[in-house]
Scaffold this motif. Sequence first.
Motif, PDB file in Angstrom:
ATOM      1  N   PRO A   1       0.819  -1.216   0.000  1.00 37.53           N
ATOM      2  CA  PRO A   1       0.000   0.000   0.000  1.00 37.53           C
ATOM      3  C   PRO A   1       0.849   1.261   0.000  1.00 37.53           C
ATOM      4  CG  PRO A   1       0.026  -1.004   2.184  1.00 37.53           C
ATOM      5  CD  PRO A   1       0.698  -1.973   1.257  1.00 37.53           C
ATOM      6  N   ARG A   2       0.268   2.344  -0.513  1.00 39.48           N
ATOM      7  CA  ARG A   2       0.951   3.635  -0.524  1.00 39.48           C
ATOM      8  C   ARG A   2       0.669   4.357   0.789  1.00 39.48           C
ATOM      9  NH1 ARG A   2       1.412   6.239  -6.447  1.00 39.48           N
ATOM     10  NH2 ARG A   2       2.131   4.369  -7.526  1.00 39.48           N
ATOM     11  N   ASP A   3       1.322   3.879   1.836  1.00 39.22           N
ATOM     12  CA  ASP A   3       1.090   4.414   3.172  1.00 39.22           C
ATOM     13  C   ASP A   3       2.325   5.072   3.763  1.00 39.22           C
ATOM     14  OD1 ASP A   3       2.666   2.206   3.676  1.00 39.22           O
ATOM     15  OD2 ASP A   3       1.115   1.060   4.714  1.00 39.22           O
ATOM     16  N   GLY A   4       3.426   5.099   3.009  1.00 38.34           N
ATOM     17  CA  GLY A   4       4.656   5.700   3.495  1.00 38.34           C
ATOM     18  C   GLY A   4       5.390   4.862   4.513  1.00 38.34           C
ATOM     19  N   VAL A   5       4.869   3.668   4.807  1.00 35.41           N
ATOM     20  CA  VAL A   5       5.464   2.788   5.816  1.00 35.41           C
ATOM     21  C   VAL A   5       5.870   1.462   5.206  1.00 35.41           C
ATOM     22  CG1 VAL A   5       5.083   1.582   7.993  1.00 35.41           C
ATOM     23  CG2 VAL A   5       4.121   3.876   7.650  1.00 35.41           C
ATOM     24  N   SER A   6       5.016   0.897   4.379  1.00 33.14           N
ATOM     25  CA  SER A   6       5.261  -0.423   3.805  1.00 33.14           C
ATOM     26  C   SER A   6       6.434  -0.362   2.840  1.00 33.14           C
ATOM     27  CB  SER A   6       4.014  -0.917   3.080  1.00 33.14           C
ATOM     28  OG  SER A   6       2.919  -0.991   3.979  1.00 33.14           O
ATOM     29  N   VAL A   7       7.401  -1.227   3.072  1.00 37.21           N
ATOM     30  CA  VAL A   7       8.665  -1.213   2.335  1.00 37.21           C
ATOM     31  C   VAL A   7       8.730  -2.413   1.401  1.00 37.21           C
ATOM     32  CG1 VAL A   7      11.181  -1.311   2.565  1.00 37.21           C
ATOM     33  CG2 VAL A   7       9.829  -0.013   4.210  1.00 37.21           C
ATOM     34  N   GLY A   8       9.329  -2.222   0.250  1.00 37.58           N
ATOM     35  CA  GLY A   8       9.527  -3.326  -0.677  1.00 37.58           C
ATOM     36  C   GLY A   8      10.377  -2.934  -1.855  1.00 37.58           C
ATOM     37  N   ALA A   9      10.406  -3.791  -2.850  1.00 35.20           N
ATOM     38  CA  ALA A   9      11.211  -3.569  -4.051  1.00 35.20           C
ATOM     39  C   ALA A   9      10.509  -2.581  -4.974  1.00 35.20           C
ATOM     40  CB  ALA A   9      11.441  -4.895  -4.768  1.00 35.20           C
ATOM     41  N   LEU A  10      11.238  -1.569  -5.414  1.00 36.68           N
ATOM     42  CA  LEU A  10      10.684  -0.574  -6.326  1.00 36.68           C
ATOM     43  C   LEU A  10      10.730  -1.121  -7.749  1.00 36.68           C
ATOM     44  CD1 LEU A  10       9.677   2.262  -7.137  1.00 36.68           C
ATOM     45  CD2 LEU A  10      12.075   2.994  -7.156  1.00 36.68           C
ATOM     46  N   GLN A  11       9.572  -1.130  -8.398  1.00 38.04           N
ATOM     47  CA  GLN A  11       9.461  -1.583  -9.777  1.00 38.04           C
ATOM     48  C   GLN A  11       8.777  -0.508 -10.604  1.00 38.04           C
ATOM     49  OE1 GLN A  11       7.448  -5.367  -9.388  1.00 38.04           O
ATOM     50  NE2 GLN A  11       9.183  -6.325  -8.348  1.00 38.04           N
ATOM     51  N   VAL A  12       9.199  -0.343 -11.860  1.00 40.92           N
ATOM     52  CA  VAL A  12       8.691   0.746 -12.700  1.00 40.92           C
ATOM     53  C   VAL A  12       8.410   0.236 -14.105  1.00 40.92           C
ATOM     54  CG1 VAL A  12       9.996   2.492 -11.405  1.00 40.92           C
ATOM     55  CG2 VAL A  12      11.005   1.478 -13.456  1.00 40.92           C
ATOM     56  N   ARG A  13       7.577   0.993 -14.824  1.00 42.33           N
ATOM     57  CA  ARG A  13       7.385   0.763 -16.247  1.00 42.33           C
ATOM     58  C   ARG A  13       6.961   2.066 -16.895  1.00 42.33           C
ATOM     59  NH1 ARG A  13       1.830  -2.965 -16.547  1.00 42.33           N
ATOM     60  NH2 ARG A  13       0.383  -1.355 -15.786  1.00 42.33           N
ATOM     61  N   GLY A  14       7.164   2.168 -18.194  1.00 42.03           N
ATOM     62  CA  GLY A  14       6.786   3.377 -18.912  1.00 42.03           C
ATOM     63  C   GLY A  14       7.447   3.443 -20.269  1.00 42.03           C
ATOM     64  N   PRO A  15       7.068   4.428 -21.096  1.00 37.44           N
ATOM     65  CA  PRO A  15       7.558   4.496 -22.479  1.00 37.44           C
ATOM     66  C   PRO A  15       9.019   4.907 -22.615  1.00 37.44           C
ATOM     67  CG  PRO A  15       6.128   6.356 -22.004  1.00 37.44           C
ATOM     68  CD  PRO A  15       6.029   5.435 -20.831  1.00 37.44           C
ATOM     69  N   TRP A  16       9.648   5.376 -21.549  1.00 42.61           N
ATOM     70  CA  TRP A  16      11.095   5.626 -21.625  1.00 42.61           C
ATOM     71  C   TRP A  16      11.854   4.790 -20.584  1.00 42.61           C
ATOM     72  CZ3 TRP A  16       7.826   9.944 -20.657  1.00 42.61           C
ATOM     73  CH2 TRP A  16       7.790  10.404 -19.349  1.00 42.61           C
ATOM     74  N   VAL A  17      11.269   3.651 -20.208  1.00 43.26           N
ATOM     75  CA  VAL A  17      11.912   2.693 -19.318  1.00 43.26           C
ATOM     76  C   VAL A  17      12.362   1.495 -20.149  1.00 43.26           C
ATOM     77  CG1 VAL A  17      11.623   1.181 -17.315  1.00 43.26           C
ATOM     78  CG2 VAL A  17      10.499   3.431 -17.363  1.00 43.26           C
ATOM     79  N   SER A  18      13.579   1.037 -19.913  1.00 40.78           N
ATOM     80  CA  SER A  18      14.139  -0.071 -20.678  1.00 40.78           C
ATOM     81  C   SER A  18      13.285  -1.329 -20.520  1.00 40.78           C
ATOM     82  CB  SER A  18      15.565  -0.349 -20.203  1.00 40.78           C
ATOM     83  OG  SER A  18      16.163  -1.378 -20.944  1.00 40.78           O
ATOM     84  N   SER A  19      13.124  -2.065 -21.624  1.00 34.09           N
ATOM     85  CA  SER A  19      12.380  -3.327 -21.592  1.00 34.09           C
ATOM     86  C   SER A  19      13.313  -4.534 -21.562  1.00 34.09           C
ATOM     87  CB  SER A  19      11.462  -3.429 -22.820  1.00 34.09           C
ATOM     88  OG  SER A  19      12.225  -3.432 -24.018  1.00 34.09           O
ATOM     89  N   ALA A  20      14.593  -4.312 -21.802  1.00 33.93           N
ATOM     90  CA  ALA A  20      15.609  -5.371 -21.771  1.00 33.93           C
ATOM     91  C   ALA A  20      16.968  -4.700 -21.898  1.00 33.93           C
ATOM     92  CB  ALA A  20      15.414  -6.369 -22.914  1.00 33.93           C
ATOM     93  N   TYR A  21      18.008  -5.391 -21.451  1.00 33.56           N
ATOM     94  CA  TYR A  21      19.364  -4.917 -21.694  1.00 33.56           C
ATOM     95  C   TYR A  21      19.818  -5.390 -23.079  1.00 33.56           C
ATOM     96  CZ  TYR A  21      19.842  -3.701 -16.727  1.00 33.56           C
ATOM     97  OH  TYR A  21      19.693  -3.143 -15.492  1.00 33.56           O
ATOM     98  N   TYR A  22      20.745  -4.632 -23.631  1.00 34.93           N
ATOM     99  CA  TYR A  22      21.312  -4.969 -24.938  1.00 34.93           C
ATOM    100  C   TYR A  22      21.877  -6.386 -24.916  1.00 34.93           C
ATOM    101  CZ  TYR A  22      24.138  -4.286 -29.175  1.00 34.93           C
ATOM    102  OH  TYR A  22      24.702  -4.386 -30.417  1.00 34.93           O
ATOM    103  N   LYS A  23      21.549  -7.153 -25.937  1.00 38.97           N
ATOM    104  CA  LYS A  23      21.945  -8.563 -26.076  1.00 38.97           C
ATOM    105  C   LYS A  23      21.364  -9.433 -24.969  1.00 38.97           C
ATOM    106  CE  LYS A  23      26.102  -7.711 -28.813  1.00 38.97           C
ATOM    107  NZ  LYS A  23      27.545  -7.935 -28.995  1.00 38.97           N
ATOM    108  N   ASN A  24      20.306  -8.919 -24.325  1.00 35.82           N
ATOM    109  CA  ASN A  24      19.533  -9.672 -23.330  1.00 35.82           C
ATOM    110  C   ASN A  24      20.341 -10.072 -22.108  1.00 35.82           C
ATOM    111  OD1 ASN A  24      16.860 -10.467 -22.756  1.00 35.82           O
ATOM    112  ND2 ASN A  24      17.351 -12.605 -23.131  1.00 35.82           N
ATOM    113  N   ASP A  25      21.371  -9.310 -21.780  1.00 37.14           N
ATOM    114  CA  ASP A  25      22.093  -9.548 -20.531  1.00 37.14           C
ATOM    115  C   ASP A  25      21.169  -9.235 -19.350  1.00 37.14           C
ATOM    116  OD1 ASP A  25      24.325 -10.134 -22.001  1.00 37.14           O
ATOM    117  OD2 ASP A  25      25.242  -8.162 -21.778  1.00 37.14           O
TER     118      ASP A  25
END
Length: 538
Positions: free
Chosen positions: A379-403
Motif C-alpha cells: 500500500p501507498r502508506d509511506g510505511v510499507s517497504v519493498g522492491a521498487l518496480q517501474v514501467r513506462g515508455p522511456w523505461v528499458s524493456s531489456a538490456y542490450y543482447k539480453n544480458d
Amino acid sequence: MLALMMDRALSLPSILEYAATYHGDREVVTRTLEGPIHRYTYSGALVRAKRMANALTALGVKPGDRVATLAWSTYRHFELYYAVSGIGAILHTINPRLHPDQVAWVANHAEDSVLLFDIGFGELVGELAPKLATVKTFVAMTDRDHLQPESPAGTLVYEELIEAHSPDFDWPELDERQASGLCYTSGTTGNPKGVLYGHRSTVLHAMALVAPDAFDLSARDAVLPCAQMYHANAWCTPYAAPLVGAKLILPGRHLDGPSVCELAVAEQASFLLGVPTIWVGVLDHLDKTGQKLTTVRNVAIGGSAPTATLMRRVEDQLGATVRQIWGMTETSPMGVINTPLPRHAAEDADAGYARKLKQGRGMFGVELRIMGDDGTIQPRDGVSVGALQVRGPWVSSAYYKNDGAEVFLEDGWFDTGDIATIDPEGYLRLTDRAKDVIKSGGEWISTLDLEDAVSSHPAVALAAAIGVPDPKWDERPLLLVTLRPGQSVDPEVLKAHVAERVAKWWTPDEVRIVDELPIGPTGKVLKRELRNQIATLS
C-alpha cells in the motif's frame, strides 16, 4: 475506427530542426578542452550536425551501426547526438572514467564501428586500439593542431571532416522506435549492461522533462548540466534545452567548484543539475570566496540522495529551489521528481525539507509500484517497504543482447534494485539499494537515513553507511565520513549526533572519519569498494 491524424514519427533530428527554426539565435556555449570558450547558435549547430551526418555516411556508417564517443560535454559531442542518431545509427557514449579494460569491454560488446574521442584520450585510445575488435575508424574530436601524436595511426580529424562535407543533408525517414543511443550502466553487478534508447522514447522523455512540475524549462532559461554527456545523456538536457529553445551551457571536462561557478556566473545560468558531490564543491567554493550565483532559479540533484543539510545550503547560498530527482540509466534517466503540491504552500521550513528528502512524485509516463517479499503490491502508506518496480515508455524493456534478463519481469515491469516506500501523496522515498541494505537482527536499517542524520552536523562533508558482519546481529552499521575543509570533530560526538536522530538500535557502533570516500565514474560513493576495504582490514 482509427483517428484521422497525421502519423509523423518522433525523431531526434526534429528537435534540432525546431530549435534552429524558432530559436535559431539561442546559444550553445562550451568551455572547450583546447582552452577558449566556444559559442554558436542552434542554427550553427544544425549546419555542423548535417555536415557531420554527411561525413559519417561517407565513412560508411549505416543504419544500426554503433558509433562510440569517448568524450566530455562539448559542442562537438552535442553535434554527434543528432548527426549519428539522425542517419539511423546508434550513438554509444562511453564513460571515460571507466577502467581501460572496461572501456575496451563495452566497445567490443557494443561492436562499435567508429570511435570518436576528445583530446586527452589520444594515448588511451592508442593503447586500446589493438584490443578493439570491431572499431575500424578513429576520429579525434579536435582540429589538426591539437591532434595528439599518441593517437592511433590513421586517426581522422573532426574539423577536417566537417570542412570536407556539405551542410546539404535531408534526414532520412526513421521508424520512431528505431534505436538512437546506447549507454552502459555501472549500477548492476558483473559487467556493465547496455541500455538501448530509441527516438520515440527519448523525444517523449525530453517533452516530459520541460514541464513545469519537472525541470520547468523554457526559452528564457540557461541550462548548465553538470552531469556529463556520457552519463545517461546528461540527463537528457541536450535534447530538452533545444526542445524549448533554452540556452545550453556545456562545461567541458571540469566540474570542480571554481569552474562551475565561473561558467554559471559568466553565462547567467538559471538551471543547474548534477550529483551531490558537485554541489558540495560548488558550495565550499562559494563559502571560501564569497562569490554569489544570483541568476540560478532551480537546481536538480540526483544520482544519489542529497542530505537535508546539502539542500539547505544550496537554497540558502544560491537562492534557488532544489528539486531532488530519482532515476536510472534504465529510465532515461528521469523517474520521479520532488515538486510541491498546492497544499504544501503553508508548510514550514522543517516540514518542507522533510518532504524534499523524498525522491519525488511519479510523473506522467512512469508507473511505480512497491513489491513486498511475499509477492504482493504494498500500500501507498509511506510505511510499507519493498522492491521498487517501474514501467513506462522511456523505461528499458531489456538490456542490450539480453544480458541480466532477470530484472525484467514477466508482467512487463522493471525491478530497479531499490528498496522504497510510497506515501499517500505519491512521494517515493528510497531507503536503500537492495545490495546496500543493512539487515540487523532480521530488521532493515536505512543507510540513507543514517547518512542524512550524520550529514546534518556542520562539520561533515560526505557520508557513507555500510553494513559490517556482527556475530550477534548478523550486520551492524558503520558510518564513514569526510569532513568539510578546516573542520574537526570527535567521532563520538558524531555518533551521539546520529543517536539523537534515529531509532536507538539504528545507531552505528562506530563512526569513522576518513580522508576520502571512493567515488565512482558517475559521482556515487562506491559502497562495494568500501565493504571490500573494511573486510580486508578486519
